[in-house]
Design a protein around this motif. Structure first.
Motif, mmCIF file in Angstrom:
data_model
loop_
_atom_site.group_PDB
_atom_site.id
_atom_site.type_symbol
_atom_site.label_atom_id
_atom_site.label_comp_id
_atom_site.label_asym_id
_atom_site.label_seq_id
_atom_site.Cartn_x
_atom_site.Cartn_y
_atom_site.Cartn_z
ATOM 1 N N TYR A 1 39.037 50.775 28.457
ATOM 2 C CA TYR A 1 39.426 49.825 29.497
ATOM 3 C C TYR A 1 38.687 50.162 30.790
ATOM 4 C CZ TYR A 1 43.609 48.115 26.977
ATOM 5 O OH TYR A 1 44.487 47.545 26.093
ATOM 6 N N THR A 2 38.508 49.150 31.637
ATOM 7 C CA THR A 2 38.027 49.388 33.002
ATOM 8 C C THR A 2 39.144 48.976 33.955
ATOM 9 O OG1 THR A 2 37.146 47.160 33.445
ATOM 10 C CG2 THR A 2 35.733 48.689 32.207
ATOM 11 N N ILE A 3 38.947 49.174 35.243
ATOM 12 C CA ILE A 3 39.916 48.636 36.196
ATOM 13 C C ILE A 3 39.871 47.111 36.100
ATOM 14 C CG2 ILE A 3 39.805 50.629 37.739
ATOM 15 C CD1 ILE A 3 38.044 48.969 39.609
ATOM 16 N N SER A 4 40.928 46.464 36.512
ATOM 17 C CA SER A 4 41.089 45.034 36.259
ATOM 18 C C SER A 4 40.023 44.184 36.945
ATOM 19 C CB SER A 4 42.476 44.579 36.693
ATOM 20 O OG SER A 4 43.462 45.297 35.980
ATOM 21 N N SER A 5 39.544 44.606 38.075
ATOM 22 C CA SER A 5 38.518 43.839 38.802
ATOM 23 C C SER A 5 37.117 44.117 38.278
ATOM 24 C CB SER A 5 38.585 44.147 40.299
ATOM 25 O OG SER A 5 38.493 45.537 40.520
ATOM 26 N N GLY A 6 37.001 45.034 37.316
ATOM 27 C CA GLY A 6 35.703 45.347 36.741
ATOM 28 C C GLY A 6 35.153 46.670 37.236
ATOM 29 N N ILE A 7 34.187 47.208 36.518
ATOM 30 C CA ILE A 7 33.584 48.503 36.846
ATOM 31 C C ILE A 7 33.023 48.482 38.270
ATOM 32 C CG2 ILE A 7 31.697 50.084 36.239
ATOM 33 C CD1 ILE A 7 32.052 49.123 33.313
ATOM 34 N N GLN A 8 33.397 49.472 39.060
ATOM 35 C CA GLN A 8 32.998 49.513 40.468
ATOM 36 C C GLN A 8 31.480 49.486 40.625
ATOM 37 O OE1 GLN A 8 34.712 49.207 43.203
ATOM 38 N NE2 GLN A 8 33.095 49.726 44.676
ATOM 39 N N SER B 1 34.278 44.755 47.317
ATOM 40 C CA SER B 1 35.734 44.584 47.260
ATOM 41 C C SER B 1 36.136 43.122 47.124
ATOM 42 C CB SER B 1 36.393 45.166 48.516
ATOM 43 O OG SER B 1 36.111 46.539 48.614
ATOM 44 N N ASN B 2 35.212 42.216 47.466
ATOM 45 C CA ASN B 2 35.487 40.782 47.367
ATOM 46 C C ASN B 2 34.984 40.184 46.054
ATOM 47 O OD1 ASN B 2 36.590 40.831 49.937
ATOM 48 N ND2 ASN B 2 34.673 40.275 50.936
ATOM 49 N N ILE B 3 34.538 41.056 45.157
ATOM 50 C CA ILE B 3 33.960 40.599 43.884
ATOM 51 C C ILE B 3 34.859 41.050 42.742
ATOM 52 C CG2 ILE B 3 32.004 40.896 42.302
ATOM 53 C CD1 ILE B 3 30.322 41.253 44.985
ATOM 54 N N PHE B 4 35.193 40.097 41.887
ATOM 55 C CA PHE B 4 36.014 40.368 40.708
ATOM 56 C C PHE B 4 35.209 39.958 39.483
ATOM 57 C CE2 PHE B 4 38.811 39.646 44.245
ATOM 58 C CZ PHE B 4 39.903 40.483 44.059
ATOM 59 N N LEU B 5 34.969 40.892 38.578
ATOM 60 C CA LEU B 5 34.335 40.536 37.313
ATOM 61 C C LEU B 5 35.365 39.811 36.445
ATOM 62 C CD1 LEU B 5 32.264 43.774 36.564
ATOM 63 C CD2 LEU B 5 31.662 41.796 37.977
ATOM 64 N N SER B 6 34.866 38.964 35.538
ATOM 65 C CA SER B 6 35.796 38.095 34.815
ATOM 66 C C SER B 6 35.289 37.791 33.408
ATOM 67 C CB SER B 6 35.995 36.783 35.593
ATOM 68 O OG SER B 6 34.751 36.139 35.810
ATOM 69 N N THR B 7 36.164 37.207 32.617
ATOM 70 C CA THR B 7 35.832 36.811 31.247
ATOM 71 C C THR B 7 35.113 35.469 31.296
ATOM 72 O OG1 THR B 7 37.841 37.935 30.519
ATOM 73 C CG2 THR B 7 36.798 36.449 28.936
ATOM 74 N N GLY B 8 33.808 35.517 31.560
ATOM 75 C CA GLY B 8 33.076 34.303 31.868
ATOM 76 C C GLY B 8 33.520 33.788 33.225
ATOM 77 N N ALA B 9 32.852 32.731 33.710
ATOM 78 C CA ALA B 9 33.288 32.135 34.981
ATOM 79 C C ALA B 9 34.615 31.396 34.795
ATOM 80 C CB ALA B 9 32.213 31.182 35.503
ATOM 81 N N SER B 10 34.849 30.863 33.593
ATOM 82 C CA SER B 10 36.032 30.011 33.355
ATOM 83 C C SER B 10 37.330 30.718 33.702
ATOM 84 C CB SER B 10 36.071 29.567 31.889
ATOM 85 O OG SER B 10 34.915 28.850 31.544
ATOM 86 N N ASP B 11 37.452 31.973 33.281
ATOM 87 C CA ASP B 11 38.693 32.706 33.517
ATOM 88 C C ASP B 11 38.934 32.902 35.018
ATOM 89 O OD1 ASP B 11 40.927 34.082 32.216
ATOM 90 O OD2 ASP B 11 40.120 35.881 33.163
ATOM 91 N N GLY C 1 44.301 40.346 42.557
ATOM 92 C CA GLY C 1 44.069 41.551 41.766
ATOM 93 C C GLY C 1 45.216 41.816 40.808
ATOM 94 N N LYS C 2 46.432 41.573 41.276
ATOM 95 C CA LYS C 2 47.609 41.758 40.425
ATOM 96 C C LYS C 2 47.575 40.787 39.244
ATOM 97 C CE LYS C 2 51.508 39.792 41.486
ATOM 98 N NZ LYS C 2 52.745 39.408 42.202
ATOM 99 N N LEU C 3 47.241 39.533 39.540
ATOM 100 C CA LEU C 3 47.186 38.513 38.497
ATOM 101 C C LEU C 3 46.159 38.879 37.432
ATOM 102 C CD1 LEU C 3 48.393 35.783 37.707
ATOM 103 C CD2 LEU C 3 46.632 34.676 39.100
ATOM 104 N N MET C 4 45.009 39.390 37.878
ATOM 105 C CA MET C 4 43.966 39.785 36.928
ATOM 106 C C MET C 4 44.383 41.009 36.112
ATOM 107 S SD MET C 4 40.367 39.093 38.873
ATOM 108 C CE MET C 4 39.563 37.507 38.581
ATOM 109 N N SER C 5 45.204 41.871 36.706
ATOM 110 C CA SER C 5 45.612 43.097 36.000
ATOM 111 C C SER C 5 46.488 42.795 34.782
ATOM 112 C CB SER C 5 46.355 44.041 36.953
ATOM 113 O OG SER C 5 47.639 43.531 37.273
ATOM 114 N N VAL C 6 47.150 41.638 34.781
ATOM 115 C CA VAL C 6 47.980 41.254 33.639
ATOM 116 C C VAL C 6 47.124 41.154 32.377
ATOM 117 C CG1 VAL C 6 49.458 39.421 32.704
ATOM 118 C CG2 VAL C 6 49.641 40.066 35.114
#
Length: 496
Positions: free
Chosen positions: A123-130, A152-162, A341-346
């Motif tokens: 696993y990585t942190i929820s926002s993605g690898i630093q 800090s303003n960038i969140f990696l995601s499951t494609g752009a759709s997520d 960030g909390k929402l993504m951590s789910v």
């Protein structure tokens, strides 16, 4: 004890217990969700493929899936450097192999060192690898001419759709006339209508101007917004640039006008920029909303809220299956950003191979590195061929009576308008189908070509379109275009 009268909690007369989950008891918002890109016409295409495998005779030998922007399914070869680094990350024992260039090995080692247990399986942190978020920030800074980006303003995601759905979740609130409304372009990518339906938000359509190459018109935005205020609380404006399914590329003046409009009307801006590498038309250029926003200065640069999205699925990369993407948020309330960030951590974390691919996309080989020459050649070849396909598509369709195709300035689709005879429209109504769905189904049954009807994306009433990807290999695309042209002529004659 209260008597059990509900059908779902009761044993029926024949002794069979009723289902707890039925169409009547399920989430009604899910029932409203539609996603045309993988809708009924695609299910029929899969059935036809199965029939062909079983030896059923058809007037074609294969089904061509021109309905979705899946580059590698259409034969596009992966970028060598990306797959080399990914192979090394997935199976680190290959790091000792002489078959891989040294810069690919260094890149793989760097990514692995940033992973838990130096493994892509952690696993990585929820926002993605630093480290990768830092690389994304540097990419954005280079792309935007030195305008800073904060990891800090960038969140990696499951494609752009997520990431798009996550931001919409944050925005949707209220009841009745206070319910969140979202302005989306029509024609639109059906992710937006599907997500809004699932979230029970209000979809506010603004129509792109087909007569001006699908331009975004400020007057039309104002019309849509004013009419919507009687039934909801408009809070977000979505822009797709370059456009899907329409292929237009917004100029800088248009982007500035949109930003001013959003600021004046108190709208959160969502900029879907996943096709930013796909710009073909002479005189067209990609301008990021972030860059334009910052260059406009205060109050826009300091106050206008923006989320912009990118992906490894499109561009020259076409790595759809790895599901890598990111969102950058600008001027978002700090407390809301924590909630995001909390929402993504789910969901724990985005797929780690997708994160690794995103790192390669935003940080490709440098000119001084051994892999640069091959990487650059492969990238340029893909983009040059896409540009040629865009021109060919426009040319062939516009030579056909009854078909009009605007220039494919960018992205990877054409969205031609087709004239359908009144008898065909009447027949479609008798069958309970949208007229362009009837046309597209007939095209599929006779030619094996699977395209998506324009009614799945939205269109002006009385007009009919279809979306077709330009991704097939050049010779197959040429044949496909001719088949569509000939079928339309035959269809028109049959129903005239």
């Amino acid at each position: 004890m209260a008597s059990r009268v509900n059908d779902q909690s009761q044993v029926s007369r024949n002794g069979v217990k009723g289902k707890v989950l039925t169409l009547d008891t399920m989430n009604p918002c899910v029932r409203k969700v539609e996603y045309a890109v993988r809708g009924p016409i695609v299910l029929r295409a899969l059935e036809l493929e199965q029939e062909l495998r079983q030896g059923v005779k058809k007037p074609f030998t294969e089904v061509i899936h021109a309905n979705v922007g899946d580059a590698q399914a259409m034969g596009q070869r992966p970028i060598t450097f990306f797959r080399q680094v990914l192979a090394l990350c997935v199976y680190p024992s290959l790091l000792s192999s002489p078959d891989f260039p040294e810069d690919a090995k260094r890149r793989a080692e760097r990514i692995l060192q940033a992973c838990g247990g130096q493994s892509l399986g952690a696993y990585t942190i929820s926002s993605g690898i630093q480290l990768i978020r830092e690389d994304v920030a540097q990419y954005i800074e280079r792309r935007d001419g030195g305008i800073p980006a904060n990891p800090s303003n960038i969140f990696l995601s499951t494609g752009a759709s997520d990431a798009i759905v996550t931001v919409l979740r944050l925005l949707v609130a209220g009841e009745g006339r206070a319910r969140t409304g979202a302005l989306i372009p029509i024609p639109q990518y059906p992710l937006y209508s599907a997500a809004l339906a699932e979230l029970d938000a209000v979809q506010i359509d603004y129509y792109l101007d087909e007569e001006r190459a699908w331009a975004l018109d400020l007057g039309e935005l104002r019309r849509a917004l004013c009419q919507a205020r009687d039934r909801c609380c408009p809070r977000v404006l979505c822009v797709i640039n370059p456009g899907n399914p329409t292929g237009q590329v917004q100029n800088r003046e248009c982007i500035e006008a949109v930003i001013r409009f959003a600021y004046e009307e108190g709208l959160f801006l969502m900029a879907d920029e996943v096709y930013q590498d796909n710009v073909y038309a002479e005189g067209s250029q990609f301008h990021s909303f972030k860059k334009v926003l910052m260059e406009m200065g205060p109050p826009y640069s300091t106050q206008q809220e923006l989320a912009s999205f990118h992906s490894v699925s499109k561009g020259y990369m076409g790595e759809c299956g790895f599901r890598g993407g990111y969102v950058e948020v600008v001027n978002m309330d700090a407390e809301v950003q924590k909630q995001m960030g909390k929402l993504m951590s789910v969901r724990l974390c985005p797929p780690v191979p997708g994160q690794a691919l995103m790192d390669m996309v935003v940080s490709p080989p440098a000119p001084s590195e051994p892999s640069f020459k091959q990487f650059q050649a492969e990238r340029q070849e893909v983009l040059a061929e896409l540009a040629a396909k865009a021109k060919l598509t426009e040319q062939v369709f516009n030579e056909a009576p009854g078909i009009h195709c605007n220039p494919v300035q960018g992205a990877m689709y054409s969205f031609p308008r087709v004239q359908l005879p009144p008898r065909a429209v009447q027949r479609a109504q008798e069958l309970g189908l949208a007229p362009d769905m009837f046309f597209c189904l007939s095209l599929l049954e006779e030619t094996g070509i699977c395209v998506v009807p324009g009614s799945g994306f939205g269109q002006q009433e009385g007009t009919y379109h279809f979306r077709m990807t330009i991704l097939p290999p050049m010779e197959k695309l040429r044949l496909l275009l001719e088949k569509v042209r000939h079928f339309h002529a035959k269809f028109t004659h049959e129903y005239s």
